[in-house]
Design an enzyme around this catalytic site. Structure first.
Site, mmCIF file in Angstrom:
data_model
loop_
_atom_site.group_PDB
_atom_site.id
_atom_site.type_symbol
_atom_site.label_atom_id
_atom_site.label_comp_id
_atom_site.label_asym_id
_atom_site.label_seq_id
_atom_site.Cartn_x
_atom_site.Cartn_y
_atom_site.Cartn_z
ATOM 1 N N GLN A 178 0.858 -1.192 0.000
ATOM 2 C CA GLN A 178 0.000 0.000 0.000
ATOM 3 C C GLN A 178 0.893 1.240 0.000
ATOM 4 O O GLN A 178 0.600 2.238 -0.663
ATOM 5 C CB GLN A 178 -0.921 0.005 1.231
ATOM 6 C CG GLN A 178 -1.891 -1.170 1.270
ATOM 7 C CD GLN A 178 -3.019 -1.076 0.252
ATOM 8 O OE1 GLN A 178 -3.351 0.005 -0.211
ATOM 9 N NE2 GLN A 178 -3.615 -2.213 -0.086
ATOM 10 N N ARG A 187 0.042 9.562 -8.822
ATOM 11 C CA ARG A 187 -1.239 8.869 -8.654
ATOM 12 C C ARG A 187 -2.041 9.473 -7.503
ATOM 13 O O ARG A 187 -3.159 9.979 -7.674
ATOM 14 C CB ARG A 187 -0.968 7.386 -8.356
ATOM 15 C CG ARG A 187 -2.204 6.548 -8.123
ATOM 16 C CD ARG A 187 -1.865 5.269 -7.352
ATOM 17 N NE ARG A 187 -1.890 5.506 -5.919
ATOM 18 C CZ ARG A 187 -2.770 4.989 -5.067
ATOM 19 N NH1 ARG A 187 -3.686 4.155 -5.487
ATOM 20 N NH2 ARG A 187 -2.723 5.272 -3.772
ATOM 21 N N GLY A 211 -12.568 -1.020 -2.892
ATOM 22 C CA GLY A 211 -11.196 -1.502 -2.744
ATOM 23 C C GLY A 211 -10.383 -0.429 -2.050
ATOM 24 O O GLY A 211 -9.491 0.183 -2.624
ATOM 25 N N GLU A 233 -12.989 -3.195 1.687
ATOM 26 C CA GLU A 233 -11.678 -3.751 1.371
ATOM 27 C C GLU A 233 -11.688 -5.233 1.732
ATOM 28 O O GLU A 233 -12.043 -5.604 2.855
ATOM 29 C CB GLU A 233 -10.574 -3.005 2.161
ATOM 30 C CG GLU A 233 -9.198 -3.617 2.104
ATOM 31 C CD GLU A 233 -8.641 -3.773 0.677
ATOM 32 O OE1 GLU A 233 -8.797 -2.849 -0.145
ATOM 33 O OE2 GLU A 233 -8.049 -4.847 0.408
ATOM 34 N N GLU A 263 -18.297 -7.633 -4.226
ATOM 35 C CA GLU A 263 -19.297 -8.510 -4.843
ATOM 36 C C GLU A 263 -20.198 -9.133 -3.782
ATOM 37 O O GLU A 263 -21.249 -9.670 -4.105
ATOM 38 C CB GLU A 263 -18.599 -9.643 -5.627
ATOM 39 C CG GLU A 263 -17.870 -9.209 -6.886
ATOM 40 C CD GLU A 263 -16.475 -8.652 -6.615
ATOM 41 O OE1 GLU A 263 -16.089 -8.508 -5.430
ATOM 42 O OE2 GLU A 263 -15.770 -8.338 -7.587
ATOM 43 N N GLU A 277 -9.623 3.137 -6.988
ATOM 44 C CA GLU A 277 -8.433 3.078 -7.836
ATOM 45 C C GLU A 277 -8.343 1.632 -8.306
ATOM 46 O O GLU A 277 -7.665 0.817 -7.695
ATOM 47 C CB GLU A 277 -7.197 3.516 -7.036
ATOM 48 C CG GLU A 277 -6.008 3.853 -7.909
ATOM 49 C CD GLU A 277 -5.122 2.673 -8.190
ATOM 50 O OE1 GLU A 277 -5.530 1.788 -9.001
ATOM 51 O OE2 GLU A 277 -4.024 2.634 -7.619
ATOM 52 N N GLU A 326 -5.449 -7.353 -13.349
ATOM 53 C CA GLU A 326 -6.054 -7.579 -12.020
ATOM 54 C C GLU A 326 -7.545 -7.841 -12.107
ATOM 55 O O GLU A 326 -8.140 -8.313 -11.161
ATOM 56 C CB GLU A 326 -5.881 -6.386 -11.062
ATOM 57 C CG GLU A 326 -4.541 -6.251 -10.447
ATOM 58 C CD GLU A 326 -4.487 -5.110 -9.444
ATOM 59 O OE1 GLU A 326 -5.499 -4.781 -8.816
ATOM 60 O OE2 GLU A 326 -3.396 -4.556 -9.295
HETATM 61 C C1 LIG Z 1 -4.969 -0.632 -6.331
HETATM 62 S S1 LIG Z 1 -5.423 -0.866 -4.672
HETATM 63 C C2 LIG Z 1 -6.029 0.740 -4.217
HETATM 64 C C3 LIG Z 1 -6.032 0.969 -2.722
HETATM 65 C C4 LIG Z 1 -6.510 2.348 -2.301
HETATM 66 N N1 LIG Z 1 -7.846 2.626 -2.772
HETATM 67 C C5 LIG Z 1 -5.584 3.417 -2.806
HETATM 68 O O1 LIG Z 1 -5.941 4.132 -3.708
HETATM 69 O O2 LIG Z 1 -4.475 3.514 -2.287
HETATM 70 C C6 LIG Z 1 -6.877 -1.822 -4.843
HETATM 71 C C7 LIG Z 1 -7.440 -2.358 -3.527
HETATM 72 O O3 LIG Z 1 -8.693 -2.944 -3.797
HETATM 73 C C8 LIG Z 1 -8.819 -4.157 -3.076
HETATM 74 N N2 LIG Z 1 -9.735 -5.002 -3.853
HETATM 75 C C9 LIG Z 1 -9.533 -5.527 -5.081
HETATM 76 N N3 LIG Z 1 -10.600 -6.221 -5.485
HETATM 77 C C10 LIG Z 1 -11.507 -6.122 -4.493
HETATM 78 C C11 LIG Z 1 -12.819 -6.632 -4.318
HETATM 79 N N4 LIG Z 1 -13.405 -7.366 -5.259
HETATM 80 N N5 LIG Z 1 -13.467 -6.348 -3.171
HETATM 81 C C12 LIG Z 1 -12.872 -5.587 -2.211
HETATM 82 N N6 LIG Z 1 -11.625 -5.105 -2.305
HETATM 83 C C13 LIG Z 1 -10.955 -5.355 -3.440
HETATM 84 C C14 LIG Z 1 -7.398 -4.704 -3.014
HETATM 85 O O4 LIG Z 1 -7.253 -5.599 -1.934
HETATM 86 C C15 LIG Z 1 -6.589 -3.431 -2.879
HETATM 87 O O5 LIG Z 1 -6.346 -3.108 -1.545
#
Ligand SMILES: C[S@@+](CC[C@H](N)C(=O)[O-])C[C@H]1O[C@@H](n2cnc3c(N)ncnc32)[C@H](O)[C@@H]1O
Length: 591
Positions: A178, A187, A211, A233, A263, A277, A326
């Protein structure tokens, strides 16, 4: 399997009553652990049973009742706030919990039951429900849930391999990853600016952070005056997000962290705006990165090196690729359909994949040279050359991730739009992008360069976050698909082809690229193809190439190629001292 869910809500008190029941093959008491931490199953109390999740007065609980029970002695009440599940096998699970129905002597000890499911699927759904109800227990401490349905199997589980999901959420569950994203200031700064410049879109609104990771975007939304933010999350990062949010109490009182997949989780109200993001990052080698990062951090501490120098290295390892990797965009679209009010906004709302052909002899030589090993005729007495062709092709299945000089582009870029506000989740399973370019220079085309941008379409300010070559570098860098057979083109010649991205269950895509040089000069009007070159690549297995700043080859210096974005390259940035070996070597080894 009997899964039933009934819901009634008393509006005045906002109390919630819901139930979900599971038939079990058997329930076996574990011997109470008054003197030992190990459990011993007592066969005498094993019998078919029913497990019931319920939420009365906003408190979620689990109750096991044996079918043979008539006097109530076979009822086990489980406090969901302390309960944990341990899988013993595909259909067997142990549930450990703090006892509430035992006498005072036993009260301080944990208790447990072994649950035998009728089949693997029922076991999986029970585990899923357990997590849901546990979370519900947490949410309902502050507020109650309205009527809702619990999905027995989510779209995410249907299409993603469990091993991939496990590795994925493990990766995001670590603060260091993170941090890598937070340290991408282009970003995070762009998100911050987009939110703050568009306070009107957040002020007094219900926001869902899809997320949420560390919770940073939720905190930005709260800073912009959001009425309430639901930070969803799925990884263990949810616990850190809770901590971070608690550490910012003025904002935190308007944020609820919900641990679970978008979901699957339920929300008590619709959102006015989604923030997320979801742009694909690439991390197939996370165990390697993790070990190296830890060792480097120790090394840094030991030698008292500055944090910033090392955080740069750690950040560089967390490189990323094309928008769709992803497959998180699908979760973003699902979140839209599940949580967003019909007139709600999405931040970002649009993504664009940009593409342009490039010429880069040095990259081509570098990729091709990786297979040189297989040209040995006497490797401990063994002739390896019969595998050279396969190894050579194999290296061209890896998309290259690096920051390249935009002057390597041989034609103005084209782009493909993904409208997150309108597209269906299924639209992301396969993307077909027809390609058509006009070469600006006569050169060899080595493949297709790709990058992306996303739009924050605020009511006050529209802002793009771009990962274009020549723009300030982000942790996504750019992506290049290299052809094993380059094409020769003349200035003005048309290059056509297609880019097809096919999603796979390991949360990434297979890329099919075809580029053709159209007939040029005499006979061009007949529209014939002179040369075609194709390749198939796996977006999940990229070749990271961030070691050196790009050096412009002498023979390409005079070309002024046409990027689609503003270019900020200083002449001083170019250095042709570390160029790679000459092309002649390569010509000799082409299969
Ligand atoms: C690219 S990171 C962005 C984290 C934060 N929003 C940021 O901008 O720093 C994407 C996050 O979404 C979470 N994530 C991905 N798919 C997800 C899902 N289906 N449900 C919940 N969380 C999810 C991941 O675990 C990850 O922590």
């Amino acid at each position: 399997m009997e899964v039933s869910l009934t819901s009634t809500a008393a509006a005045a008190t906002k109390q919630v009553e819901q139930q979900q029941q599971f038939a079990l093959a058997s329930l076996t008491d574990l011997a109470s652990c008054c003197s030992s931490s190990s459990y011993v199953a007592s066969a005498s109390s094993s019998s078919p049973a029913v497990a019931t999740f319920s939420a009365d007065d906003g408190v979620a609980e689990l109750r096991f009742r044996r079918e043979s029970d008539s006097d109530g002695g076979g009822v086990v009440n489980v406090d969901l706030t302390t309960a944990q599940l341990w899988k013993l096998g595909p259909t067997q699970t142990v549930c450990i919990f703090g006892g509430s129905d035992c006498d005072s002597n036993e009260e301080k000890y944990s208790k447990g039951v072994t649950v035998q499911f009728r089949n693997e699927e029922e076991s999986r759904i029970f585990h899923c429900a357990f997590e849901q109800w546990k979370k519900k227990g947490i949410i309902t401490q502050g507020e109650s849930l309205p009527n809702g349905t619990l999905s027995s199997k989510s779209k995410f589980d249907d299409k993603i391999e469990p091993s991939s999901a496990k590795m994925y959420f493990h990766y995001y569950g670590q603060l260091l990853h993170q941090q890598n994203m937070l340290q991408d200031y282009v970003r995070t700064g762009t998100y911050y600016a987009a939110v703050m410049e568009n306070r009107a879109d957040f002020f007094g609104r219900v926001v869902v952070d899809v997320g949420a990771g560390s919770g940073i975007l939720s905190l930005f939304a709260a800073q912009a005056g959001a009425k309430h933010v639901y930070a969803i999350e799925a990884s263990e990062m949810a616990d850190y997000a809770t901590k971070l949010i608690a550490g910012n109490p003025a904002l935190g009182e308007r944020i609820t962290v919900i641990k679970g997949k978008v979901e699957e989780v339920e929300l008590p109200e619709k959102a006015d705006i989604l923030i997320s993001e979801p742009m694909g990052t690439c991390h197939p080698l996370w165990p390697f990165f993790l070990i190296m990062n830890i060792s480097l951090q120790l090394f840094a501490d030991y030698y008292c090196l500055t944090c910033s120098a090392f955080s740069l290295i750690l950040w560089i390892w967390h490189v990323g690729t094309l928008l769709v990797n992803e497959r998180m965009l699908e979760s973003y679209v699902i979140a839209r359909d599940r949580f967003l009010a019909p007139t709600g906004k999405m931040f970002p709302s649009v993504g664009r994949i940009h593409m342009a052909p490039f010429s880069d002899e040095y990259l081509f030589v570098e990729v091709a040279n990786k297979a040189l090993f297989w040209q040995q005729k006497n490797y401990f007495g063994v002739d390896l050359t019969s595998l050279h062709g396969s190894a050579f092709q194999g290296y061209f299945t890896q998309p290259v991730v690096d920051a390249f000089d935009p002057r390597l582009l041989v034609a103005p870029a084209t782009y493909h739009v993904l409208d997150f506000t309108k597209m269906k989740e299924e639209d992301l399973y396969e993307l077909y992008i027809p390609l058509k370019f006009t070469a600006s220079v006569g050169t060899r085309v080595h493949g297709l360069a790709c990058w992306f941008d996303v739009l924050f379409n605020g009511s006050t300010v529209q802002r793009w976050l771009t990962t274009a070559p020549g723009a300030p570098t982000t942790h996504w860098y750019q992506l290049r698909c290299v052809l094993s057979q380059p094409l020769y083109v003349m200035a003005g010649q048309e290059i056509t082809g297609s880019l097809r991205l096919v999603a796979h269950s390991a949360q990434s895509y297979t890329i099919h690229l075809t580029l053709s040089a159209k007939m040029w000069g005499v006979g061009a009007e007949q529209g014939g193809i002179l040369q075609t070159s194709s390749c198939k690549l796996d977006l999940k297995e990229p070749y990271y190439r961030m070691s050196q700043p790009y050096a412009m080859p002498q023979d390409q210096q005079p070309h002024q190629l046409v990027p689609t974005q503003d270019v900020h390259i200083q002449a001083d940035d170019l250095d042709d001292t570390d160029l790679i070996q000459p092309l002649q070597n390569l010509e000799a080894q082409l299969p």
